[in-house]
Design an enzyme around this catalytic site. Structure first.
Site, PDB file in Angstrom:
ATOM      1  N   ALA A 138       2.658  36.938  66.054  1.00 63.15           N
ATOM      2  CA  ALA A 138       3.880  37.906  66.313  1.00 63.15           C
ATOM      3  C   ALA A 138       3.190  39.244  66.735  1.00 63.15           C
ATOM      4  O   ALA A 138       2.161  39.470  66.913  1.00 63.15           O
ATOM      5  CB  ALA A 138       4.691  38.002  65.076  1.00 63.15           C
ATOM      6  N   ASP A 290      -5.318  36.452  54.301  1.00 58.97           N
ATOM      7  CA  ASP A 290      -5.501  37.017  55.867  1.00 58.97           C
ATOM      8  C   ASP A 290      -6.076  38.270  55.612  1.00 58.97           C
ATOM      9  O   ASP A 290      -5.598  39.127  56.687  1.00 58.97           O
ATOM     10  CB  ASP A 290      -4.275  36.489  56.708  1.00 58.97           C
ATOM     11  CG  ASP A 290      -4.554  36.457  58.047  1.00 58.97           C
ATOM     12  OD1 ASP A 290      -6.024  36.170  58.386  1.00 58.97           O
ATOM     13  OD2 ASP A 290      -3.919  36.436  58.893  1.00 58.97           O
TER      14      ASP A 290
END
Length: 510
Positions: A138, A290
């Site tokens: 994104a 992450d």
């Protein structure tokens, strides 16, 4: 479709590396042996014309990974945190994959926002900027709410991202099947399970509603953590493909020059980022999976700000205890205990010798502890440990893959801030604190309490089960394999044990 047509995708991977000039760069970064270099070039060069060209203005490695798609970009993001593996120059080049990828247009982003929220963009946002960060899944826009004037971040999925990821994952499945077919010895590594796990993680990342929920849970767990903060979610302006949250002002954790200029203590940040990860993984069993530099900022007051909650890891309490005991055993250099934990958890087959396994673990740990702080590496430990467990028949633990991968990434981030950080000294207080709280009399009493609560919920069924036992025995009815007789006896026995344990505990306390 996971059929042979995926061979083309895999061939194109090698061809793209060759066409972009990345093949040699990658082989050099990994210090590949001559035989592998020759094989890779011979297999890649004839199909060079099939490779993607990529952006010629970008260095070879990120150029190739960006051209190949989002799954490959994810791989590059992990490598960007490991300068000790790929070298400082390669790590610096790959860092552009974290949040500096080619963006899609503002018009496409606004169209997506309008479609998802069902209202015109101008009625919600008085300002809507060009992309401020573009990653593999994104991109983010800085915006201002029309009603309140508050500055927010608006995250919008890339167009057709689901289709692109599916194409890569299908190729990975095909490769995993071929590996299992051609190399039976690799089946213990469960490559298909690994890809299935990766698929679940990725597909969850493609639904921003799930990311919003994960961010909310993560915020609740970490509300009292000093030196750590998260931006709040704007639920009324979030959906499957759009996510709106508070704007987080701060410096990128990967910009050492800016951090130094602002007067932040990089050694402190290095220790804190590692300790925060361990706290979240061990204490909560729910952690940011992450944690590369592109998802971390440093606030003006020195707090670490985490962003992007699409990949979150979860491990149950039992697995946390096992993992903590293994870490703690290595920290204390108690290799016999590390070996016993592997056997107790069923990670290593019972027909293997625990003392022999302990000696093999000592051969893993001692050389690492003999290194100076700059050379101690969790990645190296996991690599050596993998070699040893392979010899003793340990299968890949899919529930630990994300945890181990994140541990390596976080270590890389921490070491990029302070190359002299000693990972064992930093981890020890967190692991010791967890061990004290999760293993011992207090934890035993807590476990007994939880067991009693479960028995209490099933309590109303116990009389009926016992009645079935008595009727079955009176009539001479043979018991089925999983009969209520055995079930009732089991619950009754467990209840008696737990009850006795609680009595002893209460007497000890009072």
């Amino acid at each position: 479709m996971r059929g042979p047509h995926n061979i083309l995708r895999l061939i194109r991977t090698g061809a793209t590396l060759e066409r972009t000039g990345a093949m040699g760069v990658v082989l050099d970064a990994f210090d590949a042996p001559k035989s592998l270099r020759v094989a890779a070039r011979l297999l890649g060069w004839p199909f060079k014309w099939l490779g993607y060209e990529g952006d010629p203005s970008v260095p070879p490695a990120p150029r190739a990974l960006t051209a190949l798609g989002p799954a490959y970009i994810k791989f590059g993001q992990v490598l960007s945190t490991r300068p000790d593996v790929v070298g400082d120059e390669m790590a610096k080049q790959l860092r552009v994959l974290q949040d500096k990828l080619p963006p899609f247009s503002v018009a496409e982003a606004k169209a997506m926002v309008e479609y998802e929220l069902g209202v015109p963009v101008d009625s919600v946002f008085s300002e809507f900027s060009e992309p401020v960060a573009a990653a593999s899944i994104a991109q983010v826009h800085k915006a201002k709410l029309a009603q309140t004037g508050e500055t927010v971040a608006v995250k919008v999925l890339r167009p057709n991202i689901e289709k692109d990821f599916r194409k890569d994952i299908d190729a990975f499945y095909f490769a995993a099947n071929m590996i299992e077919l051609l190399s039976p010895s690799s089946r213990r590594l469960r490559p298909l399970d690994v890809i299935t796990h990766f698929e679940g993680v990725v597909m969850g990342e493609l639904d921003l509603r799930l990311e919003s929920a994960a961010a909310s849970e993560f915020a609740a767990n970490t509300a009292q953590d000093d030196g750590f903060q998260l931006p709040a979610i704007k639920w009324d302006l979030s959906s499957r493909r759009v996510m709106t949250l508070e704007w987080a002002e701060g410096l990128p954790l990967g910009d050492n020059d800016a951090l130094d200029a602002a007067g932040h203590d990089r050694a402190d940040l290095s220790e804190r980022v590692l300790q925060l990860f361990l706290q979240h993984a061990l204490r909560d069993g729910f952690f940011h999976a992450d944690m590369h530099q592109g998802n971390l900022k440093v606030a003006p007051n020195g707090d670490i700000i985490a962003l992007d909650f699409g990949i979150m890891g979860h491990i149950d309490e039992y697995t946390r205890r096992v993992y903590a005991e293994i870490l703690y055993g290595f920290i204390r250099r108690d290799y016999k205990r590390v070996a016993e934990v592997h056997f107790e958890a069923g990670y290593v087959p019972n027909d293997r010798d625990v003392d022999e396994f302990a000696r093999a673990l000592r051969a893993v740990g001692e050389p690492i502890f003999g290194m100076d702080a700059t050379r101690i590496s969790m990645a190296r430990l996991l690599s050596y440990l993998f070699e040893v467990t392979e010899r003793f028949g340990m299968e890949t633990r899919t529930e630990l893959i994300l945890l181990q991968r994140t541990m390596v990434v976080v270590e890389g981030v921490a070491r990029s801030l302070d190359p002299k950080m000693n990972i064992w000294n930093v981890a020890q207080p967190i692991v010791e604190d967890y061990i004290k709280k999760s293993i011992g009399p207090g934890a035993f009493a807590k476990d007994l309490g939880k067991t009693a609560l479960v028995l209490a919920r099933f309590g109303p069924r116990l009389p009926g089960l016992m009645e079935q036992v008595l009727i079955a025995q009176a009539q001479g009815t043979p018991e089925p394999k999983n009969s209520p007789v055995k079930t009732a006896m089991l619950w009754t026995g467990v209840g008696a044990i737990v009850g006795a344990g609680l009595v002893v505990l209460i007497e000890a306390i009072f």
